[in-house]
Design an enzyme around this catalytic site. Structure first.
Site, mmCIF file in Angstrom:
data_model
loop_
_atom_site.group_PDB
_atom_site.id
_atom_site.type_symbol
_atom_site.label_atom_id
_atom_site.label_comp_id
_atom_site.label_asym_id
_atom_site.label_seq_id
_atom_site.Cartn_x
_atom_site.Cartn_y
_atom_site.Cartn_z
ATOM 1 N N CYS A 141 5.506 38.991 61.693
ATOM 2 C CA CYS A 141 4.886 40.358 62.349
ATOM 3 C C CYS A 141 3.375 40.209 62.275
ATOM 4 O O CYS A 141 2.739 40.524 63.238
ATOM 5 C CB CYS A 141 5.316 41.446 61.149
ATOM 6 S SG CYS A 141 6.884 41.775 61.141
ATOM 7 N N GLU A 197 6.269 48.489 56.476
ATOM 8 C CA GLU A 197 5.554 47.235 57.123
ATOM 9 C C GLU A 197 6.514 46.878 58.181
ATOM 10 O O GLU A 197 7.446 46.309 58.116
ATOM 11 C CB GLU A 197 5.248 46.017 55.970
ATOM 12 C CG GLU A 197 4.285 45.354 56.632
ATOM 13 C CD GLU A 197 4.840 43.919 57.279
ATOM 14 O OE1 GLU A 197 4.960 43.969 58.512
ATOM 15 O OE2 GLU A 197 5.436 42.965 56.448
#
Length: 453
Positions: free
Chosen positions: A262, A228
């Site tokens: 993010c 990720e």
């Protein structure tokens, strides 16, 4: 090498920790493997009891952990408490659902009986970042442990207190010794951990640069990975959007965790018909945020996690301005420690850092486009593909556009967020594999076919 806990709001050195030696790391991995041999045989009921206890421990220590995050990486207290609660929720989600998620699946074949079983595999190495120092770990650990695996954590070097506190949560919840351990090491020792024969897989949350390194090593060792990585999420505002809602939620999406996420609204792609009106409302919301001491209950924007990261962010802003971008708000360091104010850049064009790079801080990029078709082109004109959102009062139109956004998650009239019930991950250089939901718990199990005549 020493691991330092520094307060980014003051620059104060809070505590220093010695890095573990290679021999200490090897011993821990062997101990964790020994623990796995027993843990894999425990029932879902046994694991459930312990994981629910971990949720209790988290809630009991929410204030302590929120203060720890505020002091160690600058997260405002209210957000820290919310993060701890989310960790408790993910523990409960997998405690209550793992048995059903991993129940054998009967499939028709030429056998008298055939089914698919989901078996644990062993030690999962988690390489985790500092921005959500509790949540990132628990969203890996809860499904991994409930599946019968065990874990070792290599946390970011600037959050050593958080790393040790997480290990203690599992100890105090009653988990067997060594089912989950923290490795107090720097990045240079990660490859040796991946190489260890008892480590079967790796999960990493972080930058695409870190992801490439860990994925390369894991691939060479033929070990499964889940990545990720970074994101530069598009926030598409169409001409029929509720501009008040979009401006308010866009501010929240961009500035959550002081912009260090993010999965966050980063590129605000606004159609020409409402561009000026949206930017006016958005600028007012961004300007109204309170920046200050993360341990002050009224603070909405804390410092960046480290001063070097703040200066890196400012360098991206400066480079974009030098290339022709305009500063509508902020744009200069606050002048003390690692603080950077809410910032808006306009007149952003292809070729600028603001157009193509991830800005990891409270900097919003607004881009004017002609219509929905051009908005979609700009949204997809990126190597990233983590999340995205579409804002329109025509829900059918929003859903149709969302289907064309290249991202792991697309929200219509909502800011992108992670939810234990929904799979989470990206495409492109935002990574691969999925965390959370029933998809996440199956990433690190042996999906075994059983055929019986």
């Amino acid at each position: 090498m020493a691991l330092e806990s520094l307060n980014p709001a003051t620059g104060e050195l809070l505590e220093t920790f010695n890095e573990m030696s290679s021999e200490e790391v090897q011993t821990i991995i062997e101990d964790v493997h020994t623990a796995y041999l027993d843990w894999r045989t425990t029932s879902f009921a046994q694991r459930k009891t312990l994981m629910l206890k971990a949720a209790e421990v988290l809630r009991q220590r929410a204030d302590t952990f929120a203060t720890m995050m505020a002091q160690e990486m600058g997260k405002p207290l209210v957000e820290g408490r919310a993060e701890v609660e989310k960790c408790a929720v993910v523990c409960e989600y997998y405690a209550n659902g793992a048995e059903q998620m991993l129940a054998p699946e009967v499939l028709e074949s030429d056998a008298g009986k055939s089914y698919v079983a989901f078996r644990s595999q062993g030690i999962i190495l988690a390489v985790m970042p500092w921005n959500f120092p509790f949540w990132q770990v628990f969203r890996f650990a809860a499904p991994a442990l409930m599946a019968g695996n065990v874990g070792v954590l290599k946390h970011a070097s600037n959050v050593p207190r958080c790393a040790l506190a997480i290990e203690k949560v599992f100890v105090d919840a009653g988990f067997p010794a060594d089912v989950f351990r923290t490795l107090m090491i720097g990045s240079a020792k990660v490859n040796a951990v991946i190489e260890h024969p008892y480590v079967v897989a790796t999960t990493l949350t972080g930058s695409d640069i870190a992801g490439r390194k860990v994925a390369e090593k894991s691939g060479a060792m033929l070990k499964k990975t889940v990545m990720e990585l970074g994101g530069s999420d598009p926030f598409i505002v169409l001409e029929d959007a509720d501009l008040d809602d979009a401006a308010a939620m866009g501010t929240k999406g961009r500035c959550l965790n002081s912009g260090q996420s993010c999965i966050a609204a980063k590129r605000f792609i606004v159609v020409d018909a409402v561009y000026d009106a949206f930017v006016e409302k958005f600028t007012a919301h961004m300007a109204a945020l309170t920046m200050g001491d993360p341990c002050d209950e009224s603070t909405q924007i804390g410092p960046q996690a480290r001063e070097d990261l703040m200066m890196e962010l400012h360098g991206q802003v400066q480079a974009s301005v030098a290339a022709g971008a305009s500063v509508l708000l902020g744009g200069e360091p606050a002048g003390k420690a690692a603080f950077y104010p809410p910032t808006i850049l306009a007149n952003v064009a292809k070729g600028m850092p603001a157009y193509s790079e991830e800005f990891f801080g409270p900097v919003a990029i607004v881009i004017r486009v002609k219509d929905a078709e051009e908005a979609l082109f700009v949204a997809n004109d990126t190597e990233f593909g983590l999340g995205g959102s579409v804002w329109t009062q025509d829900v059918a139109k929003g859903e149709q556009l969302a289907a064309q956004v290249r991202a792991g998650a697309v929200f219509v009239n909502g800011i992108v967020k992670s939810d234990p019930r929904l799979p989470f991950g990206g495409v492109g250089i935002s990574g691969f594999g999925r965390e959370l939901s029933h998809y996440g718990i199956k990433e690190f199990v042996n999906i075994q076919t059983v055929w019986i005549k």
